[in-house]
Every structure is written in C-alpha cells, then in structure tokens.
Design a protein around this motif. Structure first.
Motif, PDB file in Angstrom:
ATOM      1  N   GLU A  76       0.309  -0.910  -0.082  1.00 28.09           N
ATOM      2  CA  GLU A  76      -0.057   0.152  -0.079  1.00 28.09           C
ATOM      3  C   GLU A  76       0.832   1.597   0.382  1.00 28.09           C
ATOM      4  O   GLU A  76       0.263   2.316  -0.756  1.00 28.09           O
ATOM      5  N   LEU A  77       1.994   1.295   0.241  1.00 30.09           N
ATOM      6  CA  LEU A  77       3.407   2.477   1.162  1.00 30.09           C
ATOM      7  C   LEU A  77       3.232   2.471  -0.310  1.00 30.09           C
ATOM      8  O   LEU A  77       3.737   3.608  -1.422  1.00 30.09           O
ATOM      9  N   LEU A  78       3.851   1.583  -1.528  1.00 30.90           N
ATOM     10  CA  LEU A  78       4.734   1.658  -2.265  1.00 30.90           C
ATOM     11  C   LEU A  78       3.512   2.497  -3.477  1.00 30.90           C
ATOM     12  O   LEU A  78       4.090   3.182  -4.944  1.00 30.90           O
ATOM     13  N   LEU A  79       2.389   1.629  -3.278  1.00 34.31           N
ATOM     14  CA  LEU A  79       1.331   2.276  -4.217  1.00 34.31           C
ATOM     15  C   LEU A  79       1.251   3.709  -4.227  1.00 34.31           C
ATOM     16  O   LEU A  79      -0.076   4.543  -5.645  1.00 34.31           O
ATOM     17  N   GLU A  80       1.518   4.584  -2.688  1.00 37.13           N
ATOM     18  CA  GLU A  80       1.298   6.124  -3.128  1.00 37.13           C
ATOM     19  C   GLU A  80       2.375   6.406  -3.801  1.00 37.13           C
ATOM     20  O   GLU A  80       2.104   7.604  -4.079  1.00 37.13           O
ATOM     21  N   GLU A  81       3.030   6.115  -4.265  1.00 42.04           N
ATOM     22  CA  GLU A  81       4.505   6.419  -5.682  1.00 42.04           C
ATOM     23  C   GLU A  81       3.763   6.873  -6.060  1.00 42.04           C
ATOM     24  O   GLU A  81       3.385   6.149  -6.641  1.00 42.04           O
ATOM     25  N   PRO A  82       4.559   8.435  -7.007  1.00 42.56           N
ATOM     26  CA  PRO A  82       3.404   8.632  -8.025  1.00 42.56           C
ATOM     27  C   PRO A  82       3.436   7.903  -9.014  1.00 42.56           C
ATOM     28  O   PRO A  82       2.810   7.542  -9.855  1.00 42.56           O
ATOM     29  N   LEU A  83       4.771   7.099  -9.305  1.00 42.77           N
ATOM     30  CA  LEU A  83       4.891   6.372 -10.623  1.00 42.77           C
ATOM     31  C   LEU A  83       4.056   4.615 -10.569  1.00 42.77           C
ATOM     32  O   LEU A  83       4.108   4.091 -11.827  1.00 42.77           O
ATOM     33  N   LEU A  84       3.725   4.810  -9.577  1.00 44.99           N
ATOM     34  CA  LEU A  84       2.436   3.696  -9.886  1.00 44.99           C
ATOM     35  C   LEU A  84       1.682   3.635  -9.084  1.00 44.99           C
ATOM     36  O   LEU A  84       0.877   2.381  -9.641  1.00 44.99           O
ATOM     37  N   HIS A  85       1.319   4.919  -8.830  1.00 43.72           N
ATOM     38  CA  HIS A  85      -0.534   4.878  -8.634  1.00 43.72           C
ATOM     39  C   HIS A  85      -1.002   3.985  -9.138  1.00 43.72           C
ATOM     40  O   HIS A  85      -0.766   5.367 -10.017  1.00 43.72           O
ATOM     41  N   GLY A  86      -2.400   3.875  -9.022  1.00 43.22           N
ATOM     42  CA  GLY A  86      -3.073   3.428  -9.877  1.00 43.22           C
ATOM     43  C   GLY A  86      -2.581   2.326 -11.062  1.00 43.22           C
ATOM     44  O   GLY A  86      -3.601   2.277 -11.659  1.00 43.22           O
ATOM     45  N   THR A  87      -1.956   2.159 -11.289  1.00 46.62           N
ATOM     46  CA  THR A  87      -1.372   0.985 -11.965  1.00 46.62           C
ATOM     47  C   THR A  87      -1.877  -0.481 -11.358  1.00 46.62           C
ATOM     48  O   THR A  87      -2.185  -0.439  -9.853  1.00 46.62           O
ATOM     49  N   PRO A  88      -3.029  -1.479 -11.995  1.00 46.44           N
ATOM     50  CA  PRO A  88      -2.987  -2.789 -12.261  1.00 46.44           C
ATOM     51  C   PRO A  88      -1.740  -3.136 -10.945  1.00 46.44           C
ATOM     52  O   PRO A  88      -0.773  -3.139 -11.558  1.00 46.44           O
ATOM     53  N   THR A  89      -2.324  -4.225 -10.359  1.00 50.60           N
ATOM     54  CA  THR A  89      -1.803  -4.946  -9.611  1.00 50.60           C
ATOM     55  C   THR A  89      -2.691  -6.792  -9.549  1.00 50.60           C
ATOM     56  O   THR A  89      -3.438  -6.769  -9.755  1.00 50.60           O
TER      57      THR A  89
END
Length: 283
Positions: free
Chosen positions: A209-222
């Motif tokens: 969850e912390l990683l997905l807050e990073e601008p480069l990763l936010h909103g990317t399908p997981t």
C-alpha cells in the motif's frame, strides 16, 4: 561499498503497464532453490512493460544477492523485504524514504519497528519456558541458522541480517506455540508457519500500500503471487491474486476472496505458467 547501481536518467518517466508483486520462496523459486524459467520470464515481463517486485520474507541483502539469478537485475531496484518490514528502492524512486543504506546504495522506508527498539520484548519471548531450545535467527549459531533457513554458509549469514522481523524456531511445536502466544500478549505482530515471524507493525499488504502511493506506481493494475499463509494479506490487497500450490498440490494460502487463480504446478513451473499468461494478456 555500494552494491546496487543507481537507476539511469529518465527512468522515472517510464510508467509500468502492470505491477507483479511476487513472493520468492515457494512461488518464484522452488524450496530447494530451482529457478527454472522464472528468470527468463521475469526479464520478458520487464521488456513488455511489467514491473516485477519481490515481496518476500528474505532480507534485503538476500534479494540483492539473488536479483541477477532471478532476472530482476534491471533498474530500478524495488523490493518489499522481511515479510513487509521495509521497502527498499533505488535512490530517487521513493518520494519519502525513511533513510538511506550506504552499504547497499538504497533508500528505504521503515514499515515495521526496527528490531533494536523491540529487543527487550524479543528477549522475553526467547525466554519462554520450553522443553526444547527456542532459537532467534539473528543470534543463532551458524549450524542452527542453516537448519532454520535451509541455506548454507554465506547465504544463511545473509538471512541472519534482519532489521525488522525476528524469526524463531524450536524442534518443539508446543514451544513455538507458547512463544507465539507470548508475542501476541506483548502486542507484537505474529505470523506462524514452519517458523515464527515476530515484529511490530509489519505486513506485506501494508508495505505494498505504501509503494502504491508513489507517483510512478499509483493507479497501476496489480498482480500478487504467493504460496503460504504469509502471503494472504498480499493476495487480498491486489487486483489479481495468484496462488502457487505446494509440491503435493495443497494450497496453503487461503485469502478472504474467491476470485484467485491457482497455478497448475508448484514453483518454479507454476510461476512460469502465470508469467506466460500475463505476457499474453490472458490473466
């Protein structure tokens, strides 16, 4: 000495097509160390725009040592280590790193409490009355560390270099159960399987969850790939969950969802099968 190269100029502009958060042991690599085609397909996924991110109970030193063998040697370096105790990444990737590891050349975020702050509690757990010895991996003799980890020599030493999650083991299951109970009474976070993982505030899902807050990763399908109870919170937090079966076909991971995909084979063949489906857009 810096062991990980800095990411090349311009890498931050490359938005991944999809994020693959994967456990290593029992998922990407067999428990006896076979990599098989996993390294080839990890590199292929990267060429296709996927970002493969280890989410593992291993230490960061273990992941650094393994990254070439696993096909994860492309920049940027990103890994969730010690069962979600911390997130490490190439300098400049994390917008709010907690600190910088000068020896490895990596930024990192502390997700769990550092072990040094928990030392009195960890020693109290180690003193649990038992009929058999109860060992702490960070303080175990080399022979015991090898037995606990299934690794030899230098690899076992890398596994002992823990900063956020202590690992306990005893030949007696009842001893480990008592130690787990004591850890919970002390308010610590406990994950109990073959080994007992103890820390405070850690978790694979929380780190992701912390990683997905990073601008480069936010909103990317997981996508999440795992094989045991330690991976259940990860599998519950991603868009697409994949379970790798054990060698006898059993499923040890049972996330609280019904839409997970089960690979047809154990690691590493099961991981290769999943990577092929991802590459083809079929999963």
């Amino acid at each position: 000495m810096v062991l990980v190269n800095k990411a090349p100029i311009g890498w931050r502009r490359l938005r991944p097509r999809r994020l693959v958060f994967t456990d290593i042991d029992g998922s990407m690599v067999s428990y006896d160390g076979r990599v098989g085609g996993s390294a080839y397909y990890a590199r292929l996924l990267r060429l296709l725009g996927f970002l493969v991110i280890p989410v593992t109970a291993k230490t960061v030193e273990e992941v650094v040592a393994l990254r070439n063998r696993l096909g994860l040697d492309g920049d940027p370096f990103i890994a969730v280590v010690e069962a979600g105790g911390a997130v490490y990444a190439s300098p400049g990737f994390l917008t709010r790193p907690t600190s910088y590891d000068h020896a490895l050349g990596l930024d990192y975020i502390e997700v769990g409490e550092p072990l040094e702050r928990l030392e009195p509690l960890l020693e109290e757990i180690a003193s649990t009355p038992c009929s058999e010895p109860l060992y702490r991996l960070t303080k175990a003799p080399p022979r015991i560390a090898e037995r606990m980890t299934g690794l030899e020599g230098f690899q076992a030493e890398l596994a002992r270099r823990r900063r956020f999650i202590e690992v306990y083991w005893s030949p007696s299951r009842s001893c480990m159960e008592r130690a787990a109970q004591r850890a919970e009474e002390l308010g610590l976070t406990v994950r109990y399987g073959r080994l007992l993982h103890v820390g405070k505030g850690y978790g694979k899902a929380r780190a992701v969850e912390l990683l997905l807050e990073e601008p480069l990763l936010h909103g990317t399908p997981t996508v999440g790939v795992g094989d045991t109870q330690l991976d259940e919170d990860l599998l519950e937090s991603v868009d697409t969950a994949v379970i790798i079966p054990q060698t006898d076909g059993r499923l040890l991971a049972r996330p609280r969802r019904t839409d997970y995909y089960v690979a047809p084979e154990p690691a590493p063949e099961g991981w290769v099968h999943v990577a092929r489906l991802l590459a083809l857009g079929s999963l």
